[in-house]
Scaffold this motif. Structure first.
Motif, PDB file in Angstrom:
ATOM      1  N   ILE A  45       0.836  -1.210   0.000  1.00 29.63           N
ATOM      2  CA  ILE A  45       0.000   0.000   0.000  1.00 29.63           C
ATOM      3  C   ILE A  45       0.866   1.254   0.000  1.00 29.63           C
ATOM      4  CG2 ILE A  45      -1.598   1.372   1.407  1.00 29.63           C
ATOM      5  CD1 ILE A  45      -2.906  -1.321   2.211  1.00 29.63           C
ATOM      6  N   ASN A  46       1.874   1.285   0.841  1.00 30.57           N
ATOM      7  CA  ASN A  46       2.723   2.479   0.920  1.00 30.57           C
ATOM      8  C   ASN A  46       3.613   2.628  -0.307  1.00 30.57           C
ATOM      9  OD1 ASN A  46       2.243   3.817   3.634  1.00 30.57           O
ATOM     10  ND2 ASN A  46       2.403   1.670   4.189  1.00 30.57           N
ATOM     11  N   LEU A  47       4.047   1.532  -0.896  1.00 28.47           N
ATOM     12  CA  LEU A  47       4.801   1.624  -2.146  1.00 28.47           C
ATOM     13  C   LEU A  47       3.903   2.110  -3.283  1.00 28.47           C
ATOM     14  CD1 LEU A  47       7.073  -1.556  -2.067  1.00 28.47           C
ATOM     15  CD2 LEU A  47       7.751   0.831  -1.737  1.00 28.47           C
ATOM     16  N   PHE A  48       2.632   1.729  -3.227  1.00 28.01           N
ATOM     17  CA  PHE A  48       1.691   2.208  -4.244  1.00 28.01           C
ATOM     18  C   PHE A  48       1.517   3.723  -4.158  1.00 28.01           C
ATOM     19  CE2 PHE A  48      -2.571   2.887  -6.055  1.00 28.01           C
ATOM     20  CZ  PHE A  48      -2.347   2.361  -7.312  1.00 28.01           C
ATOM     21  N   VAL A  49       1.472   4.254  -2.942  1.00 27.41           N
ATOM     22  CA  VAL A  49       1.383   5.706  -2.765  1.00 27.41           C
ATOM     23  C   VAL A  49       2.628   6.376  -3.350  1.00 27.41           C
ATOM     24  CG1 VAL A  49       1.319   7.568  -1.057  1.00 27.41           C
ATOM     25  CG2 VAL A  49      -0.142   5.571  -0.763  1.00 27.41           C
ATOM     26  N   MET A 107       5.431  14.478  10.772  1.00 26.26           N
ATOM     27  CA  MET A 107       5.929  15.001  12.057  1.00 26.26           C
ATOM     28  C   MET A 107       5.075  14.499  13.220  1.00 26.26           C
ATOM     29  SD  MET A 107       7.182  18.846  10.884  1.00 26.26           S
ATOM     30  CE  MET A 107       6.406  19.576  12.237  1.00 26.26           C
ATOM     31  N   PHE A 108       3.768  14.444  13.033  1.00 31.68           N
ATOM     32  CA  PHE A 108       2.874  13.929  14.068  1.00 31.68           C
ATOM     33  C   PHE A 108       3.185  12.465  14.364  1.00 31.68           C
ATOM     34  CE2 PHE A 108      -1.089  11.767  15.261  1.00 31.68           C
ATOM     35  CZ  PHE A 108      -1.384  12.449  16.431  1.00 31.68           C
ATOM     36  N   GLN A 109       3.382  11.686  13.311  1.00 28.07           N
ATOM     37  CA  GLN A 109       3.685  10.266  13.500  1.00 28.07           C
ATOM     38  C   GLN A 109       5.037  10.071  14.186  1.00 28.07           C
ATOM     39  OE1 GLN A 109       3.247   8.934   9.462  1.00 28.07           O
ATOM     40  NE2 GLN A 109       1.051   8.528   9.711  1.00 28.07           N
ATOM     41  N   MET A 110       5.988  10.928  13.886  1.00 27.48           N
ATOM     42  CA  MET A 110       7.289  10.851  14.561  1.00 27.48           C
ATOM     43  C   MET A 110       7.135  11.189  16.041  1.00 27.48           C
ATOM     44  SD  MET A 110       9.757  12.556  11.685  1.00 27.48           S
ATOM     45  CE  MET A 110      11.334  12.158  12.399  1.00 27.48           C
ATOM     46  N   GLY A 113       5.410   8.445  17.881  1.00 27.16           N
ATOM     47  CA  GLY A 113       6.106   7.164  17.842  1.00 27.16           C
ATOM     48  C   GLY A 113       5.258   6.049  17.252  1.00 27.16           C
ATOM     49  N   GLN A 114       4.388   6.400  16.303  1.00 27.71           N
ATOM     50  CA  GLN A 114       3.498   5.405  15.711  1.00 27.71           C
ATOM     51  C   GLN A 114       4.288   4.346  14.951  1.00 27.71           C
ATOM     52  OE1 GLN A 114       0.758   7.643  13.253  1.00 27.71           O
ATOM     53  NE2 GLN A 114      -0.811   7.549  14.832  1.00 27.71           N
ATOM     54  N   LYS A 115       3.814   3.124  15.077  1.00 24.53           N
ATOM     55  CA  LYS A 115       4.406   1.987  14.366  1.00 24.53           C
ATOM     56  C   LYS A 115       3.350   1.379  13.456  1.00 24.53           C
ATOM     57  CE  LYS A 115       8.180   1.777  17.043  1.00 24.53           C
ATOM     58  NZ  LYS A 115       9.439   2.219  16.588  1.00 24.53           N
ATOM     59  N   THR A 116       3.789   0.733  12.399  1.00 28.12           N
ATOM     60  CA  THR A 116       2.846   0.047  11.523  1.00 28.12           C
ATOM     61  C   THR A 116       2.294  -1.166  12.263  1.00 28.12           C
ATOM     62  OG1 THR A 116       4.598  -1.284  10.513  1.00 28.12           O
ATOM     63  CG2 THR A 116       4.041   0.794   9.423  1.00 28.12           C
ATOM     64  N   TRP A 121       7.176  -1.250  12.021  1.00 29.63           N
ATOM     65  CA  TRP A 121       8.116  -0.245  11.527  1.00 29.63           C
ATOM     66  C   TRP A 121       7.588   1.136  11.886  1.00 29.63           C
ATOM     67  CZ3 TRP A 121       8.988  -2.086   5.797  1.00 29.63           C
ATOM     68  CH2 TRP A 121       9.661  -3.309   5.798  1.00 29.63           C
ATOM     69  N   PRO A 122       8.463   2.140  11.950  1.00 32.92           N
ATOM     70  CA  PRO A 122       7.975   3.509  12.179  1.00 32.92           C
ATOM     71  C   PRO A 122       7.033   3.931  11.049  1.00 32.92           C
ATOM     72  CG  PRO A 122      10.359   3.403  12.467  1.00 32.92           C
ATOM     73  CD  PRO A 122       9.926   2.078  11.900  1.00 32.92           C
ATOM     74  N   GLN A 123       5.848   4.386  11.404  1.00 25.91           N
ATOM     75  CA  GLN A 123       4.843   4.752  10.406  1.00 25.91           C
ATOM     76  C   GLN A 123       5.309   5.915   9.545  1.00 25.91           C
ATOM     77  OE1 GLN A 123       1.813   3.190   9.702  1.00 25.91           O
ATOM     78  NE2 GLN A 123       1.822   4.572   7.958  1.00 25.91           N
ATOM     79  N   TRP A 124       6.093   6.841  10.116  1.00 29.31           N
ATOM     80  CA  TRP A 124       6.511   8.016   9.366  1.00 29.31           C
ATOM     81  C   TRP A 124       7.382   7.637   8.171  1.00 29.31           C
ATOM     82  CZ3 TRP A 124      11.549   9.307   8.572  1.00 29.31           C
ATOM     83  CH2 TRP A 124      12.508   8.737   9.420  1.00 29.31           C
ATOM     84  N   VAL A 125       8.102   6.533   8.268  1.00 25.65           N
ATOM     85  CA  VAL A 125       8.934   6.100   7.143  1.00 25.65           C
ATOM     86  C   VAL A 125       8.037   5.776   5.948  1.00 25.65           C
ATOM     87  CG1 VAL A 125      10.523   4.315   6.328  1.00 25.65           C
ATOM     88  CG2 VAL A 125      10.789   5.256   8.629  1.00 25.65           C
TER      89      VAL A 125
END
Length: 162
Positions: A45-49, A107-110, A113-116, A121-125
């Motif tokens: 999904i994130n690679l598709f974005v 920045m909010f996700q960092m 500290g949100q994780k997938t 994994w860190p969501q911000w990545v």
């Protein structure tokens, strides 16, 4: 700009390759091992974005987006310039908003500290694809604006109607 061209092409190639490998691996594991690699859904999904936004930037660079040019072709040079400026401003507005809110989201996700959910994994990545792609679209929109204004300028000098 040639470095940016190559960078975009490499990002698109690697992204599409990884998505293809993941999809193939999912098909094989489902049919052979009766198992599912469901955790790869987050990656896909994130690679598709990322693929969508970088592909949009490449499309802007190549003038590959659909367009209806009948009215533009019939306009005089002043109206062509006005329409080019207007469409550039609208594109910059759209991509600027996506960039701004993409940065805010990352920045909010960092900060949180949100994780997938599946991979941890860190969501911000993963989410950084949005502001990166939007920034590339801003750069390409400005580049196309400059090129179109030069073409209109050449048409004026040569006496053509672009």
């Amino acid at each position: 700009m040639k470095v940016l061209n190559h960078l975009e092409e490499i990002i698109l190639f690697i992204t599409f390759l990884v998505m293809t490998i993941i999809a193939f691996a999912n098909v094989v594991t489902r049919n052979v091992a009766n198992a599912s690699l469901s955790f790869t859904e987050e990656i896909t999904i994130n690679l598709f974005v990322l693929l969508t936004f970088v592909g949009t930037a490449v499309g802007v660079r190549r003038y590959a987006h659909l367009g209806f040019t009948l009215l533009f072709d019939k306009m005089n040079l002043l109206f062509k310039r006005i329409l080019i400026v207007f469409s550039t401003l609208m594109g910059l507005f759209l991509f600027g908003i996506l960039f701004w809110y993409g940065i805010q989201m990352v920045m909010f996700q960092m900060d949180m500290g949100q994780k997938t959910p599946a991979l941890g994994w860190p969501q911000w990545v993963m989410s950084s694809a949005l502001p990166i792609g939007a920034f590339l679209c801003v750069v390409r929109t400005v580049q196309v604006f400059i090129e179109e204004m030069k073409m209109i300028g050449k048409a004026t000098v040569e006496g053509d109607e672009a």
